[in-house]
Write a protein that holds these residues in place. Structure first.
Motif, PDB file in Angstrom:
ATOM      1  N   ALA A 136      10.926  27.454  42.707  1.00 22.68           N
ATOM      2  CA  ALA A 136      10.340  28.091  41.520  1.00 22.68           C
ATOM      3  C   ALA A 136       8.963  28.659  41.832  1.00 22.68           C
ATOM      4  O   ALA A 136       8.207  28.112  42.648  1.00 22.68           O
ATOM      5  N   LEU A 137       8.626  29.740  41.159  1.00 18.88           N
ATOM      6  CA  LEU A 137       7.347  30.417  41.412  1.00 18.88           C
ATOM      7  C   LEU A 137       6.170  29.694  40.793  1.00 18.88           C
ATOM      8  O   LEU A 137       5.035  29.848  41.249  1.00 18.88           O
ATOM      9  N   TYR A 138       6.437  28.901  39.746  1.00 21.30           N
ATOM     10  CA  TYR A 138       5.352  28.236  39.028  1.00 21.30           C
ATOM     11  C   TYR A 138       5.704  26.779  38.752  1.00 21.30           C
ATOM     12  O   TYR A 138       6.884  26.424  38.638  1.00 21.30           O
ATOM     13  N   ARG A 139       4.654  25.955  38.617  1.00 22.55           N
ATOM     14  CA  ARG A 139       4.787  24.554  38.244  1.00 22.55           C
ATOM     15  C   ARG A 139       3.996  24.333  36.961  1.00 22.55           C
ATOM     16  O   ARG A 139       2.781  24.564  36.938  1.00 22.55           O
ATOM     17  N   ILE A 140       4.663  23.897  35.914  1.00 31.20           N
ATOM     18  CA  ILE A 140       3.966  23.556  34.678  1.00 31.20           C
ATOM     19  C   ILE A 140       3.871  22.041  34.577  1.00 31.20           C
ATOM     20  O   ILE A 140       4.866  21.328  34.763  1.00 31.20           O
ATOM     21  N   GLY A 141       2.673  21.557  34.301  1.00 30.88           N
ATOM     22  CA  GLY A 141       2.462  20.138  34.113  1.00 30.88           C
ATOM     23  C   GLY A 141       1.785  19.888  32.779  1.00 30.88           C
ATOM     24  O   GLY A 141       0.924  20.658  32.358  1.00 30.88           O
ATOM     25  N   ILE A 142       2.201  18.820  32.103  1.00 31.36           N
ATOM     26  CA  ILE A 142       1.599  18.435  30.828  1.00 31.36           C
ATOM     27  C   ILE A 142       1.248  16.959  30.885  1.00 31.36           C
ATOM     28  O   ILE A 142       2.091  16.114  31.237  1.00 31.36           O
ATOM     29  N   ASP A 143       0.005  16.645  30.557  1.00 37.16           N
ATOM     30  CA  ASP A 143      -0.488  15.276  30.565  1.00 37.16           C
ATOM     31  C   ASP A 143      -0.728  14.858  29.111  1.00 37.16           C
ATOM     32  O   ASP A 143      -1.587  15.423  28.426  1.00 37.16           O
ATOM     33  N   VAL A 144       0.038  13.880  28.647  1.00 38.34           N
ATOM     34  CA  VAL A 144      -0.060  13.417  27.264  1.00 38.34           C
ATOM     35  C   VAL A 144      -0.986  12.207  27.217  1.00 38.34           C
ATOM     36  O   VAL A 144      -0.650  11.129  27.720  1.00 38.34           O
ATOM     37  N   GLY A 145      -2.158  12.370  26.637  1.00 38.75           N
ATOM     38  CA  GLY A 145      -3.119  11.287  26.516  1.00 38.75           C
ATOM     39  C   GLY A 145      -3.242  10.806  25.086  1.00 38.75           C
ATOM     40  O   GLY A 145      -2.661  11.389  24.160  1.00 38.75           O
ATOM     41  N   GLY A 146      -4.023   9.761  24.895  1.00 34.10           N
ATOM     42  CA  GLY A 146      -4.193   9.202  23.567  1.00 34.10           C
ATOM     43  C   GLY A 146      -4.975  10.089  22.631  1.00 34.10           C
ATOM     44  O   GLY A 146      -4.810  10.025  21.408  1.00 34.10           O
ATOM     45  N   THR A 147      -5.844  10.957  23.180  1.00 35.13           N
ATOM     46  CA  THR A 147      -6.661  11.829  22.334  1.00 35.13           C
ATOM     47  C   THR A 147      -6.367  13.308  22.540  1.00 35.13           C
ATOM     48  O   THR A 147      -6.604  14.107  21.645  1.00 35.13           O
ATOM     49  N   LYS A 148      -5.854  13.661  23.737  1.00 37.97           N
ATOM     50  CA  LYS A 148      -5.577  15.079  23.973  1.00 37.97           C
ATOM     51  C   LYS A 148      -4.314  15.246  24.802  1.00 37.97           C
ATOM     52  O   LYS A 148      -3.903  14.342  25.548  1.00 37.97           O
ATOM     53  N   ILE A 149      -3.694  16.408  24.654  1.00 39.00           N
ATOM     54  CA  ILE A 149      -2.558  16.819  25.473  1.00 39.00           C
ATOM     55  C   ILE A 149      -3.031  18.025  26.273  1.00 39.00           C
ATOM     56  O   ILE A 149      -3.497  19.013  25.698  1.00 39.00           O
ATOM     57  N   GLU A 150      -2.940  17.924  27.584  1.00 35.47           N
ATOM     58  CA  GLU A 150      -3.428  19.006  28.450  1.00 35.47           C
ATOM     59  C   GLU A 150      -2.276  19.560  29.271  1.00 35.47           C
ATOM     60  O   GLU A 150      -1.419  18.809  29.743  1.00 35.47           O
ATOM     61  N   GLY A 151      -2.248  20.878  29.411  1.00 33.64           N
ATOM     62  CA  GLY A 151      -1.208  21.511  30.196  1.00 33.64           C
ATOM     63  C   GLY A 151      -1.787  22.467  31.214  1.00 33.64           C
ATOM     64  O   GLY A 151      -2.872  23.028  31.020  1.00 33.64           O
ATOM     65  N   ILE A 152      -1.052  22.640  32.310  1.00 37.28           N
ATOM     66  CA  ILE A 152      -1.534  23.497  33.392  1.00 37.28           C
ATOM     67  C   ILE A 152      -0.370  24.268  33.989  1.00 37.28           C
ATOM     68  O   ILE A 152       0.781  23.810  33.953  1.00 37.28           O
ATOM     69  N   VAL A 153      -0.674  25.449  34.510  1.00 38.05           N
ATOM     70  CA  VAL A 153       0.288  26.230  35.290  1.00 38.05           C
ATOM     71  C   VAL A 153      -0.281  26.378  36.689  1.00 38.05           C
ATOM     72  O   VAL A 153      -1.423  26.833  36.863  1.00 38.05           O
ATOM     73  N   LEU A 154       0.501  25.978  37.683  1.00 35.28           N
ATOM     74  CA  LEU A 154       0.141  26.177  39.083  1.00 35.28           C
ATOM     75  C   LEU A 154       1.123  27.156  39.705  1.00 35.28           C
ATOM     76  O   LEU A 154       2.303  27.181  39.338  1.00 35.28           O
ATOM     77  N   ASP A 155       0.631  27.951  40.648  1.00 37.25           N
ATOM     78  CA  ASP A 155       1.583  28.777  41.401  1.00 37.25           C
ATOM     79  C   ASP A 155       2.193  27.932  42.506  1.00 37.25           C
ATOM     80  O   ASP A 155       1.855  26.747  42.675  1.00 37.25           O
ATOM     81  N   ALA A 156       3.101  28.506  43.271  1.00 41.28           N
ATOM     82  CA  ALA A 156       3.819  27.746  44.293  1.00 41.28           C
ATOM     83  C   ALA A 156       2.892  27.206  45.365  1.00 41.28           C
ATOM     84  O   ALA A 156       3.224  26.230  46.047  1.00 41.28           O
ATOM     85  N   GLY A 157       1.719  27.807  45.511  1.00 40.91           N
ATOM     86  CA  GLY A 157       0.744  27.330  46.486  1.00 40.91           C
ATOM     87  C   GLY A 157      -0.205  26.292  45.927  1.00 40.91           C
ATOM     88  O   GLY A 157      -1.105  25.832  46.642  1.00 40.91           O
TER      89      GLY A 157
END
Length: 304
Positions: free
Chosen positions: A10-31
């Motif tokens: 896949a060209l991209y990696r999406i990650g989501i971190d679910v915390g007690g106060t915030k939900i954070e998401g990120i997009v990384l490229d293959a590198g």
């Protein structure tokens, strides 16, 4: 770890971190380069369904950023998914326990994904691109609102047959100690988390104070703060020595809100060396390199 099929091409990696106060998401490229990052509040007080909806909406916003590019999705959560029931368990955000989070999210977003404990995500990120990137066997410990750990061997998470490898926060230091939400007494989390440090100071002085100020006061020589902090360092060394006796990793990385305490890496390590069953213990205890971003970076790497 619940793991949907992840496409390594896949060209991209999406990650989501679910915390007690915030939900954070990120997009990384293959590198591994960051392309986008978003966050929203975690509506824990509103109930379970709003949390599911918030995660789904954040994912959809991130997916829009990658357009038609193929992507993987990993989600880090407090607690873990039970292999027996497929329900979330062992989460200090107790309103999520007993809920089919993986199933509900999969139904809501219409695709499979990978899911792992947030401390495991931290350990994975620091072992692949952080402070312990040169080590093959890495123990990542998290000292924050809660206490957790993750183990990575040759770049892969070790989660165990029952999915509880790394539940260091619920090892018992004192069976007569303070009650823990898990139902036991004297767990590591009841001594080494930020709230535990604050409670110890409150019990000693009758005064509410955050963990950072307690440490500052201990350094300044305030008697009560110094005594509380001294016990904190002793318990840190004792608890970590117990884990080291079983795992003996090549590197240990500390994350979480208390990871910035300098004395963990000096006096804490000195006390650890006194307790390890070894004539010359040389394993480095490292500051994390990725900071608060480690969890979301690790989520993007889960299952890949």
């Amino acid at each position: 770890m619940n793991e949907g099929k992840q496409d390594p091409t896949a060209l991209y990696r999406i990650g989501i971190d679910v915390g007690g106060t915030k939900i954070e998401g990120i997009v990384l490229d293959a590198g591994g380069q960051e392309c986008e990052r978003l966050r929203s509040a975690t509506p824990v007080q509103e109930g379970y369904e709003p949390v599911v909806e918030s995660i789904a909406r954040l994912y959809e916003s991130l997916a829009e950023r990658v357009g038609q590019g193929k992507h993987t999705l990993g989600i880090g959560t407090p607690g873990s998914i039970s292999p027996a029931t497929q329900l979330l368990r062992n989460c200090n955000a107790t309103g999520l326990n007993g809920r089919p989070l993986y199933r509900d999210l999969e139904a809501r977003i219409g695709r499979p994904f990978a899911m792992a404990n947030d401390a495991n995500c931290f350990a994975l990120a620091e072992s692949r691109m952080g402070a312990a990137a040169q080590s093959q066997e890495v123990l990542g410990i998290v000292l924050g609102t809660g206490v957790g750990a993750g183990l990575v061997v040759h770049g892969r998470l070790v989660e165990g047959r029952n999915g509880i490898a790394g539940e260091w926060g619920h090892m018992v230091l004192d069976s007569q100690g303070p009650a823990c939400y898990c139902g036991r007494r004297g767990c590591v989390e009841r001594y080494l988390s930020g709230p535990a440090l604050e409670q110890a100071y409150r019990q000693a002085t009758g005064t509410d104070m955050d963990a950072a100020r307690i440490v500052d006061r201990a350094r300044a020589g305030e008697g009560a703060a110094a005594a509380v902090f001294d016990r904190f360092l002793d318990r840190f060394a004792e608890a970590l020595a117990n884990v080291v006796a079983v795992l003996d990793p090549q590197a240990i990385v500390i994350g979480g809100g208390l990871a910035s305490i300098d004395e963990l890496y000096t006096e804490g390590v000195r006390r650890l060396l006194e307790r390890v069953f070894c004539d010359a213990y040389t394993t480095p205890v490292l500051r994390n390199r990725l900071g608060n971003a480690a969890g979301v970076f690790g989520a993007a790497m889960v299952g890949i």
